[in-house]
Enzyme design. Structure first.
Site, PDB file in Angstrom:
ATOM      1  N   ASP A  19     -73.689 -36.088  -3.280  1.00 33.56           N
ATOM      2  CA  ASP A  19     -74.253 -37.435  -3.103  1.00 33.56           C
ATOM      3  C   ASP A  19     -75.323 -37.774  -4.140  1.00 33.56           C
ATOM      4  O   ASP A  19     -76.186 -36.969  -4.458  1.00 33.56           O
ATOM      5  CB  ASP A  19     -74.907 -37.552  -1.725  1.00 33.56           C
ATOM      6  N   LYS A  36     -63.127 -45.045   3.744  1.00 30.78           N
ATOM      7  CA  LYS A  36     -63.923 -44.011   3.076  1.00 30.78           C
ATOM      8  C   LYS A  36     -63.860 -42.775   3.960  1.00 30.78           C
ATOM      9  O   LYS A  36     -64.209 -42.837   5.138  1.00 30.78           O
ATOM     10  CB  LYS A  36     -65.372 -44.473   2.919  1.00 30.78           C
ATOM     11  N   ASP A  89     -70.297 -47.796   6.838  1.00 29.81           N
ATOM     12  CA  ASP A  89     -70.334 -46.334   6.693  1.00 29.81           C
ATOM     13  C   ASP A  89     -70.473 -45.663   8.068  1.00 29.81           C
ATOM     14  O   ASP A  89     -70.069 -46.228   9.097  1.00 29.81           O
ATOM     15  CB  ASP A  89     -71.452 -45.962   5.704  1.00 29.81           C
ATOM     16  N   ASP A  90     -71.079 -44.505   8.116  1.00 31.15           N
ATOM     17  CA  ASP A  90     -71.123 -43.665   9.319  1.00 31.15           C
ATOM     18  C   ASP A  90     -71.885 -44.340  10.475  1.00 31.15           C
ATOM     19  O   ASP A  90     -72.607 -45.308  10.276  1.00 31.15           O
ATOM     20  CB  ASP A  90     -71.816 -42.344   8.943  1.00 31.15           C
ATOM     21  N   ASP A 120     -64.846 -38.923   4.580  1.00 39.13           N
ATOM     22  CA  ASP A 120     -65.861 -37.916   4.250  1.00 39.13           C
ATOM     23  C   ASP A 120     -65.339 -36.492   4.481  1.00 39.13           C
ATOM     24  O   ASP A 120     -64.171 -36.291   4.833  1.00 39.13           O
ATOM     25  CB  ASP A 120     -67.119 -38.215   5.087  1.00 39.13           C
ATOM     26  N   ARG A 163     -64.466 -38.986  -4.837  1.00 36.90           N
ATOM     27  CA  ARG A 163     -65.801 -38.615  -5.294  1.00 36.90           C
ATOM     28  C   ARG A 163     -65.700 -37.335  -6.114  1.00 36.90           C
ATOM     29  O   ARG A 163     -64.936 -36.429  -5.783  1.00 36.90           O
ATOM     30  CB  ARG A 163     -66.713 -38.431  -4.088  1.00 36.90           C
TER      31      ARG A 163
END
Ligand SMILES: *[C@@H]1O[C@H](CO)[C@@H](O)[C@H](O)[C@H]1NC(C)=O
Ligand SMILES: *[C@@H]1O[C@H](CO)[C@@H](O)[C@H](O)[C@H]1NC(C)=O
Ligand SMILES: *[C@@H]1O[C@H](CO)[C@@H](O)[C@H](O)[C@H]1NC(C)=O
Ligand SMILES: *[C@@H]1O[C@H](CO)[C@@H](O)[C@H](O)[C@H]1NC(C)=O
Ligand SMILES: *[C@@H]1O[C@H](CO)[C@@H](O)[C@H](O)[C@H]1NC(C)=O
Ligand SMILES: *[C@@H]1O[C@H](CO)[C@@H](O)[C@H](O)[C@H]1NC(C)=O
Ligand SMILES: *[C@@H]1O[C@H](CO)[C@@H](O)[C@H](O)[C@H]1NC(C)=O
Ligand SMILES: *[C@@H]1O[C@H](CO)[C@@H](O)[C@H](O)[C@H]1NC(C)=O
Ligand SMILES: *[C@@H]1O[C@H](CO)[C@@H](O)[C@H](O)[C@H]1NC(C)=O
Ligand SMILES: *[C@@H]1O[C@H](CO)[C@@H](O)[C@H](O)[C@H]1NC(C)=O
Length: 506
Positions: free
Chosen positions: A225, A163, A88-89, A165, A221
């Site tokens: 979150d 992924k 992830d990030d 964002d 999504r």
């Protein structure tokens, strides 16, 4: 309004009973079946894997990724289908003078291609993260305006998954067209690399991606979150519906996200799945039965299943939840359908002020039907599902005639009945039990989807995919079960062989 043509009425009726209406593409002469395959051929059933965010946030590095992958192989998770290791990030430090992203050399001393090679050597796949904005959410460089450079770099590293964002998007959102354009730029860039890369949108349901994202991506999504709470309301997650939610926010509870799926279930399809966000099982904020609800309902709704906890410290009980093959088989069902919420009543609120009971159902590819009796109220109770409620859809689509399912006899299989014992899970974790023949329960508690796909296993009536038979429902009958507070009864209904209709028995 011009009026609805008879052809449309048929198309709508067909959709309601779960059939797919095909049409001919005049330029190619091909018969197109909408939703029957994905825009890039990937992800015909929901992706499964692990993502570090929920448990580690920015504390990422090479050894975390590789050790986690190894544990997932050792615990049988890879062979249950959890294949993607998603970083992830917070992995980069900026761009070099030619405009390419540079990984943090302290966290990733051997570079990213090295990690991809190692993961591929383990039979796993590598996922990468960025944002369709000028920064990522953690304020590292984002990919807006750099789509092709970044896609090319990831492809050169042999990345398998992105992924993507939604932070710092420079106001390029607020209408579906603005969001589409921004996410499509990366879709096109990924396509141009020539490498098959699963494209996972993380735009929190902003601008209704369920209306447009299936043409450019593999999952999207549909909510702000998730956080590790069963049903606590939080003002930072203000919406209770996914459609037209102007501020998706974060700190969305399991029940909040689940109920947002009800209205958009028809927008789940092979190749594009509504992503309910990463799993929290194992992170400590919920009870065992609440985690069972979380995992069951994500599986029911064909959400991507991304383990979101520290696999290296996974408890036996949590491994047992992540490893239930009968529930994963639901998620991976070839129908690629989502669940329908047939009824919902608000009852017995707990300290949070929340309390409800609901019946969710789902039609599977082989004619089986799944029902989830969900008790999110504060007291245990007997819950009831009538065949009439379960098969409401074929009834309403069939001009109010009783559908044949109502006059069938159904066998009921409890999909959690064969949850592996903590003892068995502990022996997997300590490495003494991967020898399947050494555990008498393993034929019903374990499954190897690398050896035999779920689709094949379902055809073969593999015992591990069907839980245990706990009763049957007579024609026009009702299924009743005692469901504890904050838990779910998850059952697969199989039509009993009768008359001319014969089926291989389990
Ligand atoms: C395709 O061709 C058929 C038959 O000529 C025609 O009725 C239909 O409108 C065309 N569809 C499109 C999308 O152009
Ligand atoms: C890698 O990250 C994990 C998880 O944050 C941490 O426990 C570990 O100490 C880190 N290892 C190195 C070599 O930095
Ligand atoms: C920038 O990074 C790219 C990709 O790693 C590399 O090919 C290129 O040589 C780098 N450029 C400079 C000036 O360091
Ligand atoms: C790129 O898009 C074309 C057209 O949709 C598709 O046929 C092809 O498989 C895609 N390629 C990749 C690598 O995704
Ligand atoms: C909810 O149930 C718990 C445990 O059974 C009980 O202690 C509590 O008082 C109940 N709360 C409400 C608001 O009824
Ligand atoms: C289910 O049916 C039983 C028996 O008729 C009844 O006692 C019970 O209240 C029903 N449960 C609910 C939630 O309505
Ligand atoms: C087999 O399953 C039963 C029921 O869950 C459990 O009590 C027993 O401990 C299991 N045996 C082994 C060897 O894991
Ligand atoms: C492994 O775990 C099992 C189940 O808890 C236990 O019976 C066994 O003694 C453990 N073996 C080792 C070597 O730790
Ligand atoms: C697996 O366990 C069984 C029973 O303990 C034993 O007979 C067999 O040799 C073991 N097989 C392997 C490959 O270790
Ligand atoms: C699953 O099957 C694959 C391929 O047959 C094999 O390589 C792998 O070791 C098996 N995994 C387990 C956990 O038995």
């Amino acid at each position: 309004m011009a009026g609805i043509s008879p052809a449309w009425v048929c198309a709508i009726a067909a959709l309601l009973v779960g059939q797919v209406v095909s049409y001919i593409d005049n330029s190619t002469g091909q018969v197109i079946v909408p939703g029957a395959s994905s825009y890039n051929g990937l992800n015909l059933v929901p992706q499964m894997g692990w993502d570090n965010w929920n448990a580690f946030q920015c504390n990422v590095n090479e050894s975390l990724l590789l050790n986690t992958a190894q544990a997932m192989v050792d615990y049988g998770l890879r062979d249950l289908g959890y294949q993607y290791i998603v970083l992830d990030d917070c992995w980069s430090i900026g761009r070099n003078s030619s405009g390419y992203l540079v990984e943090n050399p302290e966290k990733f001393p051997h570079g990213m291609k090295y990690i991809a090679d190692k993961l591929h050597g383990m039979g796993m796949k590598f996922g990468m993260y960025s944002s369709a904005g000028i920064f990522t959410c953690g304020r590292f460089p984002g990919s807006l305006g750099y789509e092709q450079k970044d896609a090319d770099l990831w492809a050169s590293w042999d990345v398998d998954y992105l992924k993507y964002d939604n932070c710092f998007n420079q106001g390029q959102s607020g209408t579906p067209q603005l969001s589409f354009n921004r996410y499509n730029a990366m879709s096109q860039a990924l396509n141009k690399t020539g490498r098959s890369i699963l494209y996972s949108l993380c735009n929190w349901g902003d601008d209704n991606p369920f209306d447009w994202a299936y043409t450019i991506s593999n999952s999207g999504r549909m909510s702000g979150d998730v956080y590790d709470s069963f049903n606590r309301p939080d003002s930072r997650c203000p919406c209770t519906e996914s459609i037209g939610c102007a501020w998706p926010g974060f700190h969305c509870s399991i029940m909040n996200i689940l109920n947002k799926m009800a209205a958009i279930q028809s927008r789940t399809m092979s190749g594009y799945f509504n992503d309910m966000d990463m799993l929290e099982v194992g992170n400590g904020g919920q009870t065992d039965s609440e985690y069972v609800v979380h995992f069951s309902m994500w599986a029911m709704n064909a959400s991507p299943l991304l383990i979101g906890t520290n696999v290296l410290t996974l408890s036996p009980a949590n491994l047992a939840i992540y490893s239930n093959p009968a529930v994963i088989a639901l998620n991976q069902d070839p129908s690629a359908s989502a669940a329908v919420r047939k009824w919902q009543y608000f009852v017995n609120p707990d300290e949070t002020g929340q309390g409800e009971i609901a019946l969710w159902t789902r039609s599977l590819d082989n004619g089986d039907q799944v029902i989830a009796l969900l008790n999110a109220g504060n007291t245990s109770m007997t819950m009831n599902a009538t065949l009439n409620d379960i098969f409401l859809d074929p009834r309403t689509a069939g001009a109010y005639q009783a559908p044949p399912q109502l006059s069938e006899m159904w066998d009921v299989y409890d999909l959690w009945a064969n949850r592996m014992s903590d003892n068995e899970a502990a022996s997997i974790i300590n490495g003494t039990s991967m020898n399947l023949t050494s555990n008498s329960n393993s034929t019903v508690t374990r499954y190897n989807a690398t050896a035999t796909s779920y689709a094949e296993g379902l055809k073969n009536n593999d015992m591990a995919l069907f839980g245990a038979k706990v009763g049957s429902i007579p024609p026009m009958g009702t299924w009743s079960a005692m469901i504890e507070r904050h838990s779910v009864g998850l059952y697969r209904l199989r039509q009993q062989p009768s008359g001319l209709r014969k089926r291989d028995e389990l």
